[in-house]
Scaffold this motif. Structure first.
Motif, PDB file in Angstrom:
ATOM      1  N   PHE A  24       1.607   5.791   6.854  1.00 60.97           N
ATOM      2  CA  PHE A  24       2.969   5.313   6.637  1.00 60.97           C
ATOM      3  C   PHE A  24       3.338   5.442   5.162  1.00 60.97           C
ATOM      4  O   PHE A  24       2.485   5.279   4.283  1.00 60.97           O
ATOM      5  N   THR A  25       4.615   5.704   4.910  1.00 64.07           N
ATOM      6  CA  THR A  25       5.123   5.771   3.545  1.00 64.07           C
ATOM      7  C   THR A  25       6.425   5.001   3.438  1.00 64.07           C
ATOM      8  O   THR A  25       7.367   5.269   4.184  1.00 64.07           O
ATOM      9  N   ILE A  26       6.451   4.052   2.517  1.00 63.08           N
ATOM     10  CA  ILE A  26       7.670   3.280   2.275  1.00 63.08           C
ATOM     11  C   ILE A  26       8.405   3.892   1.081  1.00 63.08           C
ATOM     12  O   ILE A  26       7.772   4.352   0.118  1.00 63.08           O
ATOM     13  N   SER A  27       9.725   3.898   1.161  1.00 63.44           N
ATOM     14  CA  SER A  27      10.522   4.403   0.048  1.00 63.44           C
ATOM     15  C   SER A  27      11.863   3.693   0.046  1.00 63.44           C
ATOM     16  O   SER A  27      12.253   3.084   1.055  1.00 63.44           O
ATOM     17  N   ARG A  28      12.546   3.772  -1.085  1.00 60.07           N
ATOM     18  CA  ARG A  28      13.855   3.140  -1.184  1.00 60.07           C
ATOM     19  C   ARG A  28      14.805   4.076  -1.911  1.00 60.07           C
ATOM     20  O   ARG A  28      14.415   4.720  -2.884  1.00 60.07           O
ATOM     21  N   ASP A  29      16.022   4.158  -1.416  1.00 57.63           N
ATOM     22  CA  ASP A  29      17.072   4.939  -2.047  1.00 57.63           C
ATOM     23  C   ASP A  29      18.089   3.939  -2.577  1.00 57.63           C
ATOM     24  O   ASP A  29      18.959   3.466  -1.841  1.00 57.63           O
ATOM     25  N   ASN A  30      17.949   3.621  -3.845  1.00 55.50           N
ATOM     26  CA  ASN A  30      18.826   2.601  -4.429  1.00 55.50           C
ATOM     27  C   ASN A  30      20.286   3.046  -4.430  1.00 55.50           C
ATOM     28  O   ASN A  30      21.188   2.214  -4.332  1.00 55.50           O
TER      29      ASN A  30
END
Length: 115
Positions: A67-73
């Motif tokens: 799994f990979t978590i990411s955020r696009d602010n």
């Protein structure tokens, strides 16, 4: 007040992939820590992955490497890319926005992995 709306759940075969999204009503620039949690039927909610504005991430041992978590602010959206799914990943997945005094939660999205 923060409203979080998850999407992207569904039914997938073991070994498959899904990408979960969490749209926030508040700018992610103002939310230092966000995360994904999951709750299998009849079990307690558990942390899957977390991420800070600085990009620091942490993962549950059971999902590391898959799994990979990411955020696009800029889009105020949190993601969870899930690869190599296993039946034991079946759960309702919740988005979380953490503040020192309060936690906000989405309503969850169901992920079902068939064997």
């Amino acid at each position: 007040q923060v409203q979080l709306v998850e999407s992207g759940g569904g039914l997938v075969q073991a070994g498959g992939s899904l990408r979960l999204s969490c749209a926030s009503s508040r700018s992610l620039f103002s939310i230092n820590t966000m995360g994904w949690y999951r709750q299998p039927l009849g079990k307690q909610r558990e942390l899957v992955a977390g991420i800070t504005t600085g990009g620091y991430t942490n993962y549950a041992d059971s999902v590391k490497g898959r799994f990979t978590i990411s955020r696009d602010n800029a889009r105020d959206t949190l993601y969870l890319q899930m690869n190599g799914l296993k039946p034991e990943d079946t759960a309702v997945y919740y988005c979380n926005a953490h503040f020192p005094s309060f936690d906000y939660w989405g309503k969850g999205t169901l992920v079902t992995v068939s064997s």
